[in-house]
Design a protein around this motif. Structure first.
Motif: not given
Length: 352
Positions: A145-157, A176-185
Motif C-alpha cells: 500500500e506504501d508503493f505510491k510515489g516510490k522507486k521500485l527495482g525490477i530486473t527489466g521492463l 501502476v502509474s503511481e510508482f516508478t519501476p526501475v530496471a536494475v538487474g
C-alpha cells in the motif's frame, strides 16, 4: 564526470549484451538442433537461454549440466545467460535458441501477441521472489500500500519481477502509474541501487537476497520463496521458473524435448534428496562469490519453491492468469487458452 562514466558503462554493457545475442544468433544459424544424434559423438545440440544462470530460482539449469544428466541423455546442451527473463524470452522467439529458462508467465503474455510457446517442464510452484525495502526506507514502506510515489527495482521492463510488482501494487490499491519501476538487474547492480537510494525497494531473488540481508542493506517486506508465501501474496500457487519452448519446435522435436525433460526431472529429484550444502558443492565456485556458507543459505531459503517431478501444479496456470489480468491490458482483454501454455506430457513420462 561520474554520470558520464556511468552512462558509458551502461552503454558498454548494452553493447556486450547485444554482441552476445548476435553471436548466439550466428551460432544458432549454423547449428542443426535435430531430434536425433548429430553423429559427432557429442549428442544432439540444444541452446538454452537462462534469465540469469547464477540465480537460485534457475539453479536446475546449471545443476543438470554439472550432474552430467544432459550428457547421459545424449544431449550437447549449451547454456547461455541474460540478466532478465524477458531477454531470454526475446532470444527464444527470435529463434536464437531452442529453449528458455524463465518464468512461465511469459507464455501467457506471448500468446496474446500471437507467439505460441509452452512450458515443457515446471521447476517451481512459487515465484522464489522477495520484495525487499532499503534499510533507510523500511519505516516508510510497511506493505505494498506504501508503493505510491516510490522507486521500485525490477530486473527489466516486461520481466516477471515487473509483472509481480505491478500486481502487488494494484492488489493493494496503488495504480501502476503511481510508482516508478526501475530496471536494475540483479546481484551487484540491484544491491548498489538499493544502497545509493536509486530505488527505495525492489523485487529480487537469491543469492541477491542473502547478500542484502548479510550487508544489512535492506529488509524483507514480502517473501514468496515458499508455496505458503505465494499463497499469502498472490492467492495461490504461482508456477514460475520453467523450461519453455516454441510449440512448433516442441511438436517437431519430441524426442529431444523428452530427453531434456528427463534430465531436468532427474535433477529435481536429486535436489529433493540432498541438502543445500551438497547442492552448493556441485555448482561453479564463482556462484558463491567467496562465501560458500551464505550461498548455501540462499539455496536453503529457496529450495521449498521447487517441484520434485517437473509437473505443472494444479491451479497454477489459473493463478498466473488472474495475477496478469489484474494489471496487463493485453491479457485482461484477451481469451487466453491456458491449455496451450504448458504441457505435462514429457514430465509425466519422465517421472513415470
Amino acid at each position: 564526470m561520474r554520470k558520464t562514466a556511468r552512462y558509458a558503462a551502461l552503454a558498454a554493457a548494452g553493447l556486450l549484451a547485444l554482441s552476445t545475442l548476435t553471436a548466439c544468433a550466428n551460432d544458432a544459424a549454423g547449428t542443426s538442433a535435430d531430434s536425433g544424434s548429430n553423429g559427432d559423438g557429442k549428442g544432439t545440440k540444444v541452446k538454452i537461454m537462462v534469465g540469469g544462470l547464477d540465480k537460485v530460482i534457475y539453479l536446475p539449469a546449471m545443476l543438470t549440466q554439472r550432474l552430467g544428466y544432459f550428457d547421459a541423455e545424449g544431449l550437447d546442451v549449451q547454456l547461455l545467460s541474460e540478466p532478465a527473463g524477458v531477454q531470454a524470452e526475446t532470444a527464444l522467439v527470435s529463434g536464437q535458441v531452442q529453449g528458455a529458462v524463465g518464468f512461465y508467465d511469459h507464455t501467457l503474455d506471448l500468446q496474446t501477441k500471437g507467439k505460441h510457446v509452452e512450458s515443457v517442464v515446471q521447476f517451481s510452484r512459487a515465484p522464489g521472489e522477495v520484495e525487499i525495502v532499503s534499510t533507510k526506507a523500511a519505516g516508510d514502506i510497511t506493505s505494498p500500500e506504501d508503493f505510491k510515489g516510490k522507486k521500485l527495482g525490477i530486473t527489466g521492463l516486461g520481466s516477471s519481477t515487473d509483472f509481480l510488482t505491478k500486481y502487488l501494487a494494484v492488489k493493494n490499491g496503488v495504480s501502476v502509474s503511481e510508482f516508478t519501476p526501475v530496471a536494475v538487474g540483479a546481484g551487484p547492480t540491484f544491491i548498489s541501487a538499493l544502497q545509493k537510494g536509486a530505488i527505495d525497494g525492489g523485487m529480487t531473488t537469491d543469492p541477491t537476497v542473502a547478500t542484502i540481508l548479510d550487508k544489512k542493506a535492506g529488509k524483507i517486506l514480502l517473501d514468496m520463496r515458499t508455496p505458503q508465501g505465494s499463497q499469502e501474496a498472490l492467492g495461490g500457487p504461482y508456477p514460475s521458473s520453467s523450461l519453455y519452448m516454441q510449440t512448433d519446435w516442441v511438436n517437431s522435436h519430441k524426442d529431444t524435448v523428452q530427453k531434456l525433460v528427463n534430465a531436468f526431472v532427474k535433477t529435481l529429484k536429486w535436489m529433493s534428496t540432498h541438502s543445500a550444502s551438497q547442492i552448493a558443492d556441485k555448482m561453479p565456485a564463482d556462484y558463491s562469490q567467496g562465501d560458500k556458507a551464505l550461498y548455501a543459505q540462499a539455496i536453503k531459503s529457496t529450495l521449498p519453491m521447487f517441484t520434485k517431478d517437473g509437473v505443472m501444479p494444479a491451479n497454477g496456470p489459473a493463478t498466473v492468469e488472474r495475477v496478469l489480468k489484474a494489471f496487463n491490458p493485453n491479457i485482461k482483454n484477451a481469451d487466453v487458452d491456458l491449455s496451450k501454455t504448458y504441457t505435462t506430457e514429457f514430465a509425466e513420462k519422465a517421472a513415470g
